[in-house]
Motif scaffolding. Structure first.
Motif, PDB file in Angstrom:
ATOM      1  N   GLN A 179      44.380  86.918  45.023  1.00 38.03           N
ATOM      2  CA  GLN A 179      45.569  86.184  45.438  1.00 38.03           C
ATOM      3  C   GLN A 179      45.790  85.153  44.335  1.00 38.03           C
ATOM      4  O   GLN A 179      44.890  84.361  44.036  1.00 38.03           O
ATOM      5  N   LEU A 193      40.256  88.545  46.897  1.00 41.44           N
ATOM      6  CA  LEU A 193      40.437  89.303  48.120  1.00 41.44           C
ATOM      7  C   LEU A 193      39.455  90.471  48.216  1.00 41.44           C
ATOM      8  O   LEU A 193      38.931  90.772  49.286  1.00 41.44           O
ATOM      9  N   ARG A 219      40.733  92.329  43.196  1.00 47.30           N
ATOM     10  CA  ARG A 219      42.063  92.144  43.759  1.00 47.30           C
ATOM     11  C   ARG A 219      42.124  90.671  44.137  1.00 47.30           C
ATOM     12  O   ARG A 219      41.279  90.186  44.888  1.00 47.30           O
ATOM     13  N   ILE A 228      49.841  89.033  44.453  1.00 44.82           N
ATOM     14  CA  ILE A 228      48.550  89.709  44.439  1.00 44.82           C
ATOM     15  C   ILE A 228      48.423  90.355  43.057  1.00 44.82           C
ATOM     16  O   ILE A 228      49.366  90.970  42.566  1.00 44.82           O
ATOM     17  N   ARG A 258      43.846  81.902  43.460  1.00 44.62           N
ATOM     18  CA  ARG A 258      43.643  81.137  44.683  1.00 44.62           C
ATOM     19  C   ARG A 258      42.401  81.628  45.420  1.00 44.62           C
ATOM     20  O   ARG A 258      41.647  80.837  45.956  1.00 44.62           O
ATOM     21  N   ARG A 259      42.203  82.961  45.459  1.00 49.45           N
ATOM     22  CA  ARG A 259      40.978  83.502  46.055  1.00 49.45           C
ATOM     23  C   ARG A 259      40.818  84.970  45.683  1.00 49.45           C
ATOM     24  O   ARG A 259      41.783  85.652  45.340  1.00 49.45           O
ATOM     25  N   PRO A 299      53.641  82.930  44.879  1.00 47.86           N
ATOM     26  CA  PRO A 299      52.387  83.629  45.187  1.00 47.86           C
ATOM     27  C   PRO A 299      52.524  85.134  44.976  1.00 47.86           C
ATOM     28  O   PRO A 299      53.604  85.703  45.142  1.00 47.86           O
ATOM     29  N   THR A 338      48.666  82.479  41.964  1.00 49.44           N
ATOM     30  CA  THR A 338      49.911  81.731  41.894  1.00 49.44           C
ATOM     31  C   THR A 338      50.534  82.033  40.543  1.00 49.44           C
ATOM     32  O   THR A 338      49.896  81.842  39.508  1.00 49.44           O
TER      33      THR A 338
END
Length: 75
Positions: free
Chosen positions: A48, A33, A46, A57, A30-31, A55, A50
């Protein structure tokens, strides 16, 4: 959970991971970090992500000499 296993990664044009696949499943990023790299060493991310469970990390390592490694995943 410490995993430390090789995975395959699809990357964006900038080299950041967008999807990770391995024996434990498929993770959509998703992004990003955090991203860091010591001179001459592998790049750490690191993320984020799914997962099939929801969800989470994830921490992955992109080694220039070998496959990507999924170090750990936590909710």
């Amino acid at each position: 959970m410490l995993i430390d296993e090789p995975v395959s990664a699809e990357t964006t044009p900038t080299g950041r991971p967008s999807q990770i696949s391995g024996s434990r499943g498929h993770y959509r990023v998703r992004r990003v970090l955090e991203e860091w790299q010591a001179p001459g060493q592998a790049r750490f991310y690191r993320l984020q992500v799914t997962t099939p469970e929801g969800p989470a990390i994830a921490e992955v390592i992109a080694s220039p000499a070998g496959p990507w490694t999924l170090r750990r995943v936590w909710p």
